[in-house]
Design an enzyme around this catalytic site. Structure first.
Site, mmCIF file in Angstrom:
data_model
loop_
_atom_site.group_PDB
_atom_site.id
_atom_site.type_symbol
_atom_site.label_atom_id
_atom_site.label_comp_id
_atom_site.label_asym_id
_atom_site.label_seq_id
_atom_site.Cartn_x
_atom_site.Cartn_y
_atom_site.Cartn_z
ATOM 1 N N LYS A 165 0.839 -1.183 0.000
ATOM 2 C CA LYS A 165 0.000 0.000 0.000
ATOM 3 C C LYS A 165 0.889 1.253 0.000
ATOM 4 C CE LYS A 165 -3.796 -2.066 -0.356
ATOM 5 N NZ LYS A 165 -4.598 -1.917 -1.585
ATOM 6 N N LYS A 265 -13.064 -6.953 -8.446
ATOM 7 C CA LYS A 265 -13.701 -7.043 -7.130
ATOM 8 C C LYS A 265 -15.190 -7.350 -7.331
ATOM 9 C CE LYS A 265 -10.684 -4.214 -4.250
ATOM 10 N NZ LYS A 265 -9.507 -4.048 -5.097
#
Length: 366
Positions: A165, A265
């Site tokens: 991240k 997703k």
């Protein structure tokens, strides 16, 4: 078969690590998840789960799942849950947009279809294209040395794929990428996921600074056009996520050669029916995918596992075992990680049974 009722439960999912940080200072400490049941007149009930990553990641938020279900659920009573095309077209006609609200309804109906036919969902989605699914581990945004230490720990648990991240200060992000790549084996995968957190100028600079490293660049900027510009400036493999929100954006991105990989997703696109369509388009076009969701627990992990297991290995870049990130189990029978892999259950439907003593009383009954 007819839908006779829809219920929803709210459940908090605290994190084992205590906090999950991503771009632009965003973080979550406890995920707010919604478990959904679709009941039928055939004594079959399907289950699903939807868990947005806070309210600053996509146009979705946890309370919105339940508000949307309250709006749409009465309009689904009497429909046949096994007619998934009819069901999805009806949901799209009575509620414009809000795909994440419709996703758990769609997934629960796949669970019903599996139970009605006696088949696991992965067989209904195309069959067992792979026996086990390789997982990645998301590494929360922290100091470079902390992130490197976490990767070392997860490597010991069997992971070989890591999603870093980034999306913060450019210099710090360059240090994060270099520090983590340095402790990995040559065969390990490292993805630098900016989650839309860089400006085009920052992304262009970072792409140059890490050009000598084996690293994938994921979703550097907020808009498709900005990402396309950055894509043209780097030879690093390129991943798009947030801006690929349906078949239309996927087809445009394929035509523009905008990426090498997409992050698919399930709730972002509206459920398994639409995710399967996008999966099949990607396979036909030779585009690998990370198959996952925005977040969740045992039931989300089961849905991911079924879609991933029915995807050819060469096109399943990675997947996610979200139920290993949290401290609360909400269902029996869910996939469990073994040496960096998981697989989908062979029981009918999703193969899970909710733990109602953990879920408590439903917050919505229609």
């Amino acid at each position: 078969m007819k839908i006779t009722g829809i219920k929803a439960w709210q459940i908090d999912l605290p994190l084992k690590e205590g906090r999950y940080n991503w771009s632009n200072g965003n973080f979550v400490e406890v995920f707010d998840s919604t478990v959904v049941a679709v009941e039928t007149d055939a004594s079959l009930t399907g289950y699903a789960e939807c868990c947005p990553l806070g309210s600053a990641y996509l146009p979705a938020y946890a309370a919105g799942v339940r508000a949307g279900l309250k709006e749409i659920a009465p309009k689904l009573i009497g429909l046949d849950p096994t007619e998934l095309g009819v069901l999805n077209r009806h949901m799209d006609s009575v509620l414009r947009g809000h795909p994440y609200v419709k996703a758990p309804i769609d997934i629960a109906c796949w669970d019903i279809l599996g139970k009605a036919t006696g088949l696991p969902v992965y067989k209904l989605l195309g069959g067992a294209a792979q026996d086990r699914v390789a997982l990645y581990r998301a590494i929360s945004q922290e100091a470079p040395e902390v992130m490197a230490a976490k990767i070392a720990g997860y490597k010991a648990e069997g992971y070989t794929k890591f999603q870093l991240k980034v999306g913060g200060d450019a210099d710090r992000d360059i240090d994060r990428i270099r520090a983590t790549r340095a402790i990995l084996d040559p065969s390990d995968i490292l993805v630098a996921d900016a989650n839309t957190g860089w400006t085009r100028a920052e992304a262009a600079r970072i792409a140059v600074e890490v050009a000598d490293l084996d690293v994938y660049i994921e979703q550097p900027c907020p808009t498709y056009e900005e990402c396309l510009s950055v894509r043209a400036r780097t030879t690093r493999p390129f991943v798009l996520d947030e801006v690929i929100d349906g078949v239309g954006t996927l087809m445009k991105a394929l035509a523009d050669d905008a990426m090498d990989i997409i992050n698919l997703k399930i709730s972002k696109v509206g459920g398994l029916t639409k995710a399967r369509l996008m999966r099949d388009i990607c396979v036909a076009s030779g585009t690998p995918m990370t198959i996952e969701d925005t977040w969740g627990g045992d039931i989300v992990t089961a849905a991911i596992a079924h879609l991933a297991r029915s995807t050819p290995e060469e096109f399943c870049f990675s997947a996610t075992d979200f139920n290993s990130y949290g401290t609360v189990d909400i269902a029996e029978g869910a996939p469990r990680r073994v040496d960096g892999f998981m697989t989908a259950p062979d029981a009918p439907g999703l193969g899970i049974t909710p733990l109602f003593e953990v879920l408590g009383e439903p917050v919505l009954v229609v």
